[in-house]
Design a protein around this motif. Sequence first.
Motif, PDB file in Angstrom:
ATOM      1  N   THR A 133      55.551  40.025  33.960  1.00  0.00           N
ATOM      2  CA  THR A 133      54.356  39.509  34.608  1.00  0.00           C
ATOM      3  C   THR A 133      53.469  40.677  35.044  1.00  0.00           C
ATOM      4  O   THR A 133      53.800  41.837  34.798  1.00  0.00           O
TER       5      THR A 133
ATOM      6  N   GLU B 262      49.652  42.016  40.089  1.00  0.00           N
ATOM      7  CA  GLU B 262      48.938  41.137  41.012  1.00  0.00           C
ATOM      8  C   GLU B 262      49.565  39.750  41.094  1.00  0.00           C
ATOM      9  O   GLU B 262      49.630  39.152  42.176  1.00  0.00           O
ATOM     10  N   LYS B 263      50.025  39.239  39.964  1.00  0.00           N
ATOM     11  CA  LYS B 263      50.646  37.911  39.983  1.00  0.00           C
ATOM     12  C   LYS B 263      51.913  37.927  40.823  1.00  0.00           C
ATOM     13  O   LYS B 263      52.175  37.005  41.604  1.00  0.00           O
TER      14      LYS B 263
ATOM     15  N   ASP C 202      50.860  38.051  44.501  1.00  0.00           N
ATOM     16  CA  ASP C 202      50.275  36.783  44.956  1.00  0.00           C
ATOM     17  C   ASP C 202      51.326  35.684  45.118  1.00  0.00           C
ATOM     18  O   ASP C 202      51.160  34.773  45.923  1.00  0.00           O
ATOM     19  N   GLU C 203      52.413  35.759  44.334  1.00  0.00           N
ATOM     20  CA  GLU C 203      53.458  34.734  44.372  1.00  0.00           C
ATOM     21  C   GLU C 203      54.440  34.909  45.528  1.00  0.00           C
ATOM     22  O   GLU C 203      55.239  34.010  45.809  1.00  0.00           O
TER      23      GLU C 203
END
Length: 226
Positions: free
Chosen positions: A81, A84-85, A88-89
């Motif tokens: 991934t 940033e993902k 954010d998660e």
Amino acid sequence: MTNTLHRFGKPETLSEDYIVFAMAGKGFNDEGALEKAQSFLRAAIKYNPINMGNALVNSLYRPEKNLSFLKLYFVGRQDKTTYEKLIDEMPGPGSAAAVFDNRNDVVLFIQDVKKLDLGLSINVSALADNVRDICGEVDITPHAIEYTLGFHGDTTRLPDRETLSISTMCGHGMVSPNFAKKMVTHVKEGRIDPEDATRTMAKFCVCGVFNTTRAMGILKNAKKGL
């Protein structure tokens, strides 16, 4: 105490292995800790960490959800991934960790963390002499230093050194010695590339502290018979 303390291997391979953690103490400094942990990881992005993670959400490397036959063979598997993902998660602070294979990047990152003054506990896991030198460069006095005393008892029952060097990069034991040995064997037999084997193993270390650069180097040497 950190689960990365017992990494096994030759000093020359561990000299390219740096893990920087940020952690909050429950009931002490956990107010706003999620946002602080996210700021910590966002600061790390600038210095190209080879892996990062939060134990509550997973690492950069993870199994792909909803993987279909068409997606696997025609589109391609998504092994990783984005920074940033992952950030954010994050559902909670947990342990925010960033892994580096370059000393200069670690120095610059710790300088930035010092300026951020997040109020979290920062742990640098690497060879003790290297950490001392880095702390001197950024004008930080370590609060404490922890050492591993190695393996004791009937060490003949331990896996081989090659396998241990890989499996101990996941301190929670999610990359089992049998699994690591299988990947080494498959690489030696030419059944899988070192890069693919590394990505496969990294997915099991949910904290994100598996050093992919170091693992790939070990596997490439194994393939050459070194």
